[in-house]
Design an enzyme around this catalytic site. Structure first.
Site, mmCIF file in Angstrom:
data_model
loop_
_atom_site.group_PDB
_atom_site.id
_atom_site.type_symbol
_atom_site.label_atom_id
_atom_site.label_comp_id
_atom_site.label_asym_id
_atom_site.label_seq_id
_atom_site.Cartn_x
_atom_site.Cartn_y
_atom_site.Cartn_z
ATOM 1 N N GLU A 1 149.570 -49.215 -68.392
ATOM 2 C CA GLU A 1 148.160 -49.399 -68.734
ATOM 3 C C GLU A 1 147.945 -49.461 -70.243
ATOM 4 O OE1 GLU A 1 145.715 -46.180 -67.330
ATOM 5 O OE2 GLU A 1 143.906 -47.404 -67.451
ATOM 6 N N ASP B 1 143.252 -52.098 -60.132
ATOM 7 C CA ASP B 1 143.720 -51.785 -61.488
ATOM 8 C C ASP B 1 145.043 -51.040 -61.438
ATOM 9 O OD1 ASP B 1 142.385 -49.626 -60.295
ATOM 10 O OD2 ASP B 1 141.902 -48.718 -62.221
ATOM 11 N N ASP C 1 140.694 -56.867 -65.168
ATOM 12 C CA ASP C 1 142.141 -56.877 -64.957
ATOM 13 C C ASP C 1 142.552 -58.138 -64.189
ATOM 14 O OD1 ASP C 1 140.862 -54.305 -65.161
ATOM 15 O OD2 ASP C 1 142.792 -53.349 -64.858
ATOM 16 N N TRP D 1 134.957 -58.968 -68.151
ATOM 17 C CA TRP D 1 135.013 -58.442 -66.778
ATOM 18 C C TRP D 1 134.136 -59.342 -65.897
ATOM 19 C CZ3 TRP D 1 137.136 -55.936 -70.545
ATOM 20 C CH2 TRP D 1 138.102 -54.991 -70.298
ATOM 21 N N HIS E 1 149.641 -50.805 -64.338
ATOM 22 C CA HIS E 1 148.441 -51.620 -64.557
ATOM 23 C C HIS E 1 148.959 -52.993 -64.969
ATOM 24 C CE1 HIS E 1 145.225 -48.703 -64.453
ATOM 25 N NE2 HIS E 1 144.388 -49.517 -65.070
ATOM 26 N N ARG F 1 146.332 -43.403 -58.944
ATOM 27 C CA ARG F 1 145.383 -42.314 -59.206
ATOM 28 C C ARG F 1 144.111 -42.464 -58.352
ATOM 29 N NH1 ARG F 1 144.575 -44.655 -65.155
ATOM 30 N NH2 ARG F 1 142.852 -46.101 -64.813
ATOM 31 N N ASP F 2 143.137 -41.635 -58.629
ATOM 32 C CA ASP F 2 141.893 -41.641 -57.842
ATOM 33 C C ASP F 2 140.990 -42.794 -58.288
ATOM 34 O OD1 ASP F 2 141.416 -40.741 -60.361
ATOM 35 O OD2 ASP F 2 140.547 -38.813 -59.771
ATOM 36 N N GLU F 3 141.527 -43.985 -58.235
ATOM 37 C CA GLU F 3 140.764 -45.141 -58.685
ATOM 38 C C GLU F 3 141.089 -46.321 -57.761
ATOM 39 O OE1 GLU F 3 140.695 -45.551 -62.872
ATOM 40 O OE2 GLU F 3 139.234 -47.166 -62.827
#
Ligand code: RAM
Length: 892
Positions: free
Chosen positions: A746, A471, A484, A535, A767, A475-477
């Site tokens: 995003e 995505d 996506d 998704w 994103h 960041r912490d992802e």
């Protein structure tokens, strides 16, 4: 003189006769150039035929020869076939760990034969688990330092061939005799490790020699050991592990294997980091010079632990690994109002800095990463808990270039701490990394803002295709969000050749699909997400669109049961054929007001969206069943599809054709997926246009955005689609560009017009989902579409707009380069198309009548190399074969 003339003449005729023959090039095996470690027993071969000297070139027959060690293992003979993109090897059974060399020649439609192609090769992987002599080794260490493993080995004879097979728990870098064996990064990549762990194979023949050798491998945490997701609750295991073997064939034909076993030694060195999100620390004082050479003294190194970890999750890599794809120099060095020293590299990337350091022993230099400045200040709040910092502890031994080995960051700016004096631009670089998928498309117009948009789409993709489709990279992802990837998939196929990239990732989707068929929001699975329309449908949409883009139906064969499981899951959740209950993500990040007193936010109710995707996925399963000849399935899913559509109409469409959610996304989805009765479609398109006019801008989120311009164009409102495209006010595609964006954001308002970053914690500047407009740019605006799977047939139908004087899309299809380029000068149109050999095309020339169209100066009636089929609704249709054509016409 006469002699010279004769010589010249003969040169001209030779060139002519060579050019008048078909040429075969770009040989690929399993879609890759000369793959090593190829795991298919009947690999797919493909090539490209070309002949620039004439039009309408078609392959009529081909002949393939394959040999190994000078012995022929397959002679296809002359096969009458026009297929050049999907020929399956059909020779003697392939043997593991063996190099095969192949070549091909073709006959064209006039019976002319090409020369044999230049040889290409593939090297097989290990077909049987028993061929692994290696066992997993572990360092018996559990701190944050990267583990180093080494072993010396003696080769007793001259070496003919050596191949390294290697994988890790963690991510590794391998050296032999002091040299890195490959430029690949972050290997073995990220997969559903418990079920599928990739190994890589490298030809290391040039790295070894008779005598003493050494191999050294560093393993860092990577995705396996790092605590992933924002809650930092998930990881695969706590022990580093290495599995490797070098398979050597001596010149005398004998063999030897050097494998991970208890002769290996382990230590820690300069590199440590706590987590993939937080960054890497390198203490240059702890480096072990020469540790991967044979003469290094490892007496102080520890022994390793051998484990009985089973090898049944090992799979060969099918897709290019991550590499450095571009290097950037500083465009600006400055001090922020609050005193931070910051370097701007001009492009938001995924990657790492490379820095030349000079300082005293023990000095600590820290490099922080950020995507954006807020009011001129270095901004990191949107990294959430990710620290994203590189730390270097200096040795004081003169200047040297350093870079993280195992960490990557999403950034455009770095903040530098710990360097005295002026920052010298020559000391800093930013290296962009991405999966090394081949570039395959370009899109360009006369408007520099739209070109910037295309560039942002491309970078948004490159930055997020880091082994899996993530995505976001900062960041912490950084997770493989299915929604996506699904919405962006078609755009991706136009910009890069992502067929193997998605073959790999879809295998993980299938491997970790829940038993009841539910498809998670992220793959590889790190946590259970909502099960969501749009998704989960990645399971059906991506395989189908992959087939349309590349024409390789094995994607559908492989994913078919996963596709069925997904729609079966939904069916099990329906009541009266309606999929209502589920807490899905809806039209994620659609346009809304924070203080919405009068209800203007563009809310599309979630059950509506679910029903649209349920029906669409059923439709794709029906088409797949048809293609694969699964007649029973076809009947079953057709019936379900009909029921889902009927239920949709009864529940969500008023008799007058209004949808229960009167939003852009609602009309877009209903029309895109053909869910409305024929007689209601034009009315729905009108309501969509009214909605766009009412707002004066786009309001769609992730799910409506990829299709809105396509739907508008299909129903005769290309001008409205262009209005959306060209809008510069928030929310729009061009607004971020007016704010200096170099990637896709995003949210439509990740940064507000006043220069403040959206206060939400979920705000990324990288994103790619909204970048899904890219598909429309290529396929509708420039008009380059596939009319049959894999571009075997091509449709060129551009939609002109007088905001532009030119537009051009180019695409490397499985058959070669296709392009559509138009220019507009008042009413005068030029349409230039290029169609690769072995394909045919229908070209719609924008024109006021068929009579005003010419090709390379000739009236259509005088062209015997194309057929004109008359004029309809603004276009003259012509059918043609390969070649370059230049049409001129006028719109009035
Ligand atoms: C966010 C992700 C992603 C989206 C999901 C639903 O956390 O960034 O883009 O698909 O949520």
């Amino acid at each position: 003189m006469k002699r010279l003339l004769l010589l010249l003449l003969s040169c001209v005729t030779t060139v002519w006769s060579v050019a008048a023959q078909p040429v075969v090039s770009q040989l690929r095996c399993e879609h890759l150039t000369d793959p090593v470690g190829m795991g298919e027993r009947r690999p797919m071969l493909s090539w490209i035929v070309s002949d620039a000297s004439r039009r309408g070139v078609m392959q009529q027959a081909y002949e393939v020869r394959v040999e190994t060690n000078g012995r022929t293992v397959w002679k296809s003979g002359k096969v009458e076939s026009s297929e050049s993109a999907g020929i399956f090897y059909d020779g003697e059974p392939l043997v593991s760990n063996m190099r095969y060399v192949w070549k091909v020649r073709v006959w064209d439609d006039r019976g002319k034969v090409s020369a044999w192609s230049r040889p290409a090769s593939w090297h097989t992987g290990l077909f049987e688990k028993a061929e692994w002599q290696a066992r997993w080794i572990e360092p018996q260490q559990s701190d944050d330092r990267a583990a180093m493993f080494r072993r010396t080995f003696r080769l007793s004879k001259p070496v003919a061939e050596a191949t390294l097979y290697i994988t890790a728990h963690g991510i590794y870098e391998a050296d032999i005799n002091g040299r890195r064996v490959s430029e690949d990064l972050l290997t073995p990549g990220w997969t559903a490790y418990k079920k599928r762990l990739q190994y890589q194979a490298y030809d290391v023949t040039p790295f070894v020699a008779k005598g003493d050798n050494a191999i050294g491998v560093t393993v860092a945490k990577g995705w396996y050991l790092s605590k992933l997701t924002w809650s930092r609750e998930f990881n695969y295991g706590d022990e580093y592990g290495l599995l490797a073997q070098i398979m050597v064939r001596y010149k005398d034909g004998t063999r030897e294997v050097i494998a991970t076993d208890d002769d290996w030694r382990t230590a820690t060195g300069a590199i440590s980091y706590g987590n993939l999100y937080d960054g890497e620390t390198i203490d240059l004082n702890l480096r072990c010079e020469g540790w991967s050479t044979a003469s290094f003294d490892d007496a102080s190194w520890k022994t390793v632990r051998l484990t009985d970890t089973p090898l049944d999750n090992l799979v060969p890599s099918v897709s290019p690994a991550v590499r450095v794809i571009e290097t950037f120099k500083p465009v600006k060095i400055f001090t922020t109002p609050s005193g931070d020293r910051v370097i701007d590299f001009g492009q938001n990337i995924s990657g790492r800095e490379r820095v030349r350091l000079h300082g005293k022993r023990g000095d600590t230099v820290r490099i922080y990463h950020s995507e954006i400045l807020e009011k001129g200040e270095f901004f990191t709040r949107n990294l959430r808990t990710a620290k994203a910092v590189s730390t270097y502890i200096l040795s004081g031994e003169g200047e040297e270039w350093v870079a993280p080995h195992f960490a990557f960051y999403g950034f455009r700016y770095i903040k530098v701490e710990g360097i005295d004096g002026e920052l010298n631009p020559d000391d800093f670089r930013a290296e962009a990394i991405s999966s090394a998928t081949p570039a395959c498309g370009t899109f360009e117009t006369s408007d520099s803002l739209i070109n910037r948009l295309q560039s942002n789409i491309k970078w948004g993709m490159l930055d997020n295709f880091v082994d899996i489709p993530t995505d976001c990279p900062q960041r912490d992802e950084r997770l493989g969000w299915t929604g996506d990837a699904q919405v962006f998939f078609r755009t991706a196929t136009f910009n890069r050749d992502v067929q193997t990239f998605f073959t790999k990732w879809m295998a993980d989707v299938a491997a970790e699909q829940y038993d009841n068929g539910a498809v998670n929001g992220v793959y590889p699975v790190t946590h259970r997400t909502r099960i969501s329309a749009g998704w989960g449908d990645a399971a059906t949409i991506i395989p189908w669109q992959h087939y349309m883009a590349y024409g390789d139906r094995r994607m559908l064969e492989r994913q078919y049961s996963s596709m069925k499981k997904w729609v079966d899951y939904i069916t099990s959740k329906t009541e009266n054929d309606l999929w209502r209950k589920e807490s899905s993500y809806g039209d994620w990040v659609f346009f809304s007001y924070s203080d919405d007193l009068d209800g203007r936010s563009a809310v599309t109710i979630r059950p509506f969206i679910q029903q649209c995707f349920y029906a669409h996925s059923l439709d794709l399963v029906v088409r797949t069943a048809q293609l694969l000849g699964a007649a029973e399935d076809e009947t079953k899913y057709k019936a379900l599809y009909k029921r889902a559509v009927d239920a949709f109409r009864n529940e969500y469409v008023t008799p007058n054709g209004m949808l229960v959610s009167d939003t852009q996304t609602a009309y877009t989805l209903a029309l895109m997926f053909d869910l409305l009765p024929e007689e209601q479609r034009a009315g729905a398109a009108k309501r969509l246009v009214e909605n766009v006019n009412r707002y004066g801008h786009i309001t769609t989120g992730f799910l409506g955005t990829p299709y809105i311009c396509e739907v508008l164009t299909r129903f005769g409102y290309a001008d409205v689609a262009y209005k959306l495209l060209l809008n510069k006010k928030i929310p729009s595609w061009l607004y971020p560009i007016s704010m200096g964006a170099t990637t896709i954001w995003e949210r439509w308002n990740s940064m507000l017009p006043n220069g403040m970053v959206n206060s939400n914690s979920m705000v990324s500047f990288n994103h790619y989902a909204y970048g899904a407009i890219g598909d429309w740019l290529y396929r509708w605006a420039a008009g380059l579409q596939e009319a049959a799977p894999g571009f075997r047939k091509i449709r060129v139908k551009p939609y002109l707009n007088d905001h532009f004087t030119s537009m051009k899309a180019e695409e490397r299809t499985p058959y070669g380069l296709a392009s559509s380029a138009w220019t507009l000068d008042g009413d005068a149109v030029t349409l230039t198309v290029e169609i690769p050999a072995n394909t045919t095309a229908e070209v719609y020339v924008p024109s006021a009548s068929a009579e005003c169209v010419t090709e390379s100066g000739r009236a259509l009636a005088a062209c015997d190399d194309l057929t004109s089929e008359g004029w309809n609704d603004g276009y003259t249709l012509v059918r043609l074969g390969s070649g370059r054509y230049e049409f001129k016409s006028t719109l009035k």
